[in-house]
Each structure stands twice: as C-alpha cells, then as structure tokens.
Design an enzyme around this catalytic site. Sequence first.
Site, mmCIF file in Angstrom:
data_model
loop_
_atom_site.group_PDB
_atom_site.id
_atom_site.type_symbol
_atom_site.label_atom_id
_atom_site.label_comp_id
_atom_site.label_asym_id
_atom_site.label_seq_id
_atom_site.Cartn_x
_atom_site.Cartn_y
_atom_site.Cartn_z
ATOM 1 N N THR A 91 41.550 33.522 53.544
ATOM 2 C CA THR A 91 42.059 33.788 54.871
ATOM 3 C C THR A 91 41.935 35.302 55.063
ATOM 4 O O THR A 91 42.041 36.072 54.025
ATOM 5 C CB THR A 91 43.629 33.470 54.821
ATOM 6 O OG1 THR A 91 44.235 34.198 53.930
ATOM 7 C CG2 THR A 91 43.748 31.973 54.311
ATOM 8 N N SER A 93 48.389 45.154 46.965
ATOM 9 C CA SER A 93 47.873 46.332 47.224
ATOM 10 C C SER A 93 48.845 47.166 46.060
ATOM 11 O O SER A 93 49.758 46.762 45.523
ATOM 12 C CB SER A 93 48.751 46.989 48.432
ATOM 13 O OG SER A 93 48.784 48.312 48.547
ATOM 14 N N TYR A 120 55.391 47.830 54.775
ATOM 15 C CA TYR A 120 54.214 47.266 54.144
ATOM 16 C C TYR A 120 54.416 47.109 52.841
ATOM 17 O O TYR A 120 54.050 46.066 52.161
ATOM 18 C CB TYR A 120 53.080 48.206 54.391
ATOM 19 C CG TYR A 120 51.757 47.794 53.699
ATOM 20 C CD1 TYR A 120 51.095 46.662 54.124
ATOM 21 C CD2 TYR A 120 51.165 48.593 52.723
ATOM 22 C CE1 TYR A 120 49.699 46.291 53.534
ATOM 23 C CE2 TYR A 120 50.257 48.351 52.178
ATOM 24 C CZ TYR A 120 49.181 47.233 52.513
ATOM 25 O OH TYR A 120 48.146 46.557 51.806
ATOM 26 N N GLY A 126 35.510 43.315 55.716
ATOM 27 C CA GLY A 126 36.082 44.097 54.659
ATOM 28 C C GLY A 126 36.136 43.322 53.465
ATOM 29 O O GLY A 126 34.927 42.762 53.016
ATOM 30 N N GLY A 167 37.434 40.597 52.208
ATOM 31 C CA GLY A 167 37.089 39.161 52.322
ATOM 32 C C GLY A 167 35.948 38.665 52.714
ATOM 33 O O GLY A 167 35.432 37.739 52.066
ATOM 34 N N THR A 186 37.157 37.797 57.692
ATOM 35 C CA THR A 186 35.777 38.079 58.698
ATOM 36 C C THR A 186 35.508 39.300 58.395
ATOM 37 O O THR A 186 34.515 39.883 59.112
ATOM 38 C CB THR A 186 36.662 37.758 60.097
ATOM 39 O OG1 THR A 186 37.788 38.601 60.220
ATOM 40 C CG2 THR A 186 36.675 36.310 60.283
#
Length: 262
Positions: A17, A145, A158, A22, A24, A20
Amino acid sequence: MNTTPHTPYAGKKAVITGGTLGMGLATAQALLDGGADVLVTGRNPQNLEAARRVLEPFGARAQVLASDTASLADIDALAATVRERLGRIDLLHINAGISSLEPFEQVTEAGYDRAFAVNTKGPFFTVQRLAPLMPAGSAIVFTSSIADEGGMHGMSVYSATKAALRSMASGFAAELVTRGIRVNVVSPGFIDTPTLGVTDASAEERAEFMRLGDQITPMRRHGTSAEVARAVLFFAFEATFTTGARLTVDGGLGQGLTPAAA
C-alpha cells in the site's frame, strides 16, 4: 560465466500500500527484480500513472491499483482484487501514509482526522481484511518513522499516528504469531524521496528539510529509498525468527549518537 537470473523472490506474492513512489516503489522494484508478483496501491492519479510507466517492463507480474487506504470500501475492494489476481500474500507491506509539518495551534479537526484515518485506521483494517489471504510463513512489514517515539516541533499529530501504528504492529504480532505470520516495523529517518516525507511542503520547505536532515543525521546524509527497501525485504524474507521488532533506518539519528562537528 553464470547467466542464471537472480530470482530470490520467484513465486512470491506481495502487496504494497502506498507503493507508487518513494520507498514503496523502490520495494516493489526490488521484489520484481527478484522474480515476485507485486500489486501496489496509491491514490494520486499522477503517481499511479507514473508507477505504471516505471513498472511496465515487468509485465503482468506488476499491477497498479487505485485505492484510498482511508476508505473501508476501497480496502474491501482491494481484498477482493488480491484474492482474484494473486490468490495469496507472502508479503504485505503497509507503506501508505501522510504527514504535515504544523505547529499544534494550526492543526484542524479535519487534518487531525485525515492523519489518523490514513496512518492508523487504514493500516488496521487493511491487515484485518488481508490477513486471511496470508499463509503460514508470510510477513507483514509496516513503515513507521523515527518520529514514532520522542517529540519534534510541528509533528505532534504525525508522531502520534506513528506511535499508534507501532503499538498496533506489536498487537498484530501477538495475535498472528500462532498463524505463522510475522509482523515487524521499519522506522526510517530522513529519506530522499519525492516528498521527503512531508506531503504538502513547498519546494523551498523541502530544500530546507533536506538541509536539516543532512545536518542532524550522524551519517551526514539522507538515506535512499533502496536502503529502506532492503530493510523491508530483510524482515519479509530473511528474519524468519523475528516478530514484533522495530528496525530504524536513520543514519544513527535515533540512536543518540553525537559525532564530531563536520
């Protein structure tokens, strides 16, 4: 000369998921290079089209699907598509996420809700819906992260979403271990991606973020998407006696290192 293709992932099926661009996309390319079948999801039309162009040389082994990780309807559709096209999942890489740099005074209810919907609710229900397609020996890897612990100015929401994600992964590890599914977390630091991890930043803000990352990271540079991908694939296929663990890919930033000034 040995001309046999190096296909360590031949026959493996993976779903990524947020795949598209970076980190991933780099993980998807590494899997496809190794012979796997990969389905990546994304929401942004431009990123979806760009990913299709990048992955086109891999033919039918690479699939790109429009899917909003915050939508339960899209998650259900994803599960149906995976069942039909792949049949099973050997690696589920939960990489979709958003971030904004906002002092807490500027956070809106809508922004707060969207951050938790994408970074925590979506991952939870994606695992819930897709885990039934995962056999014993498969793996789930979350992208978190280094902000999932500690505090940083402008990243209160975040960081909270990523701390929740990390805790969630531990819960999944406990619940899925008897089914032979391992669950682990990769926590990147400053990584050189198209967005630098800040979804809505301007070009000037990204340039400043790049400068700051290079300055405060002990290795004095950003990591690459390929370096994060290698950590994901380690958890996915090599670390077969590891579950519930967190691996930082941060150039030493989260380890309390204090190197000499450059």
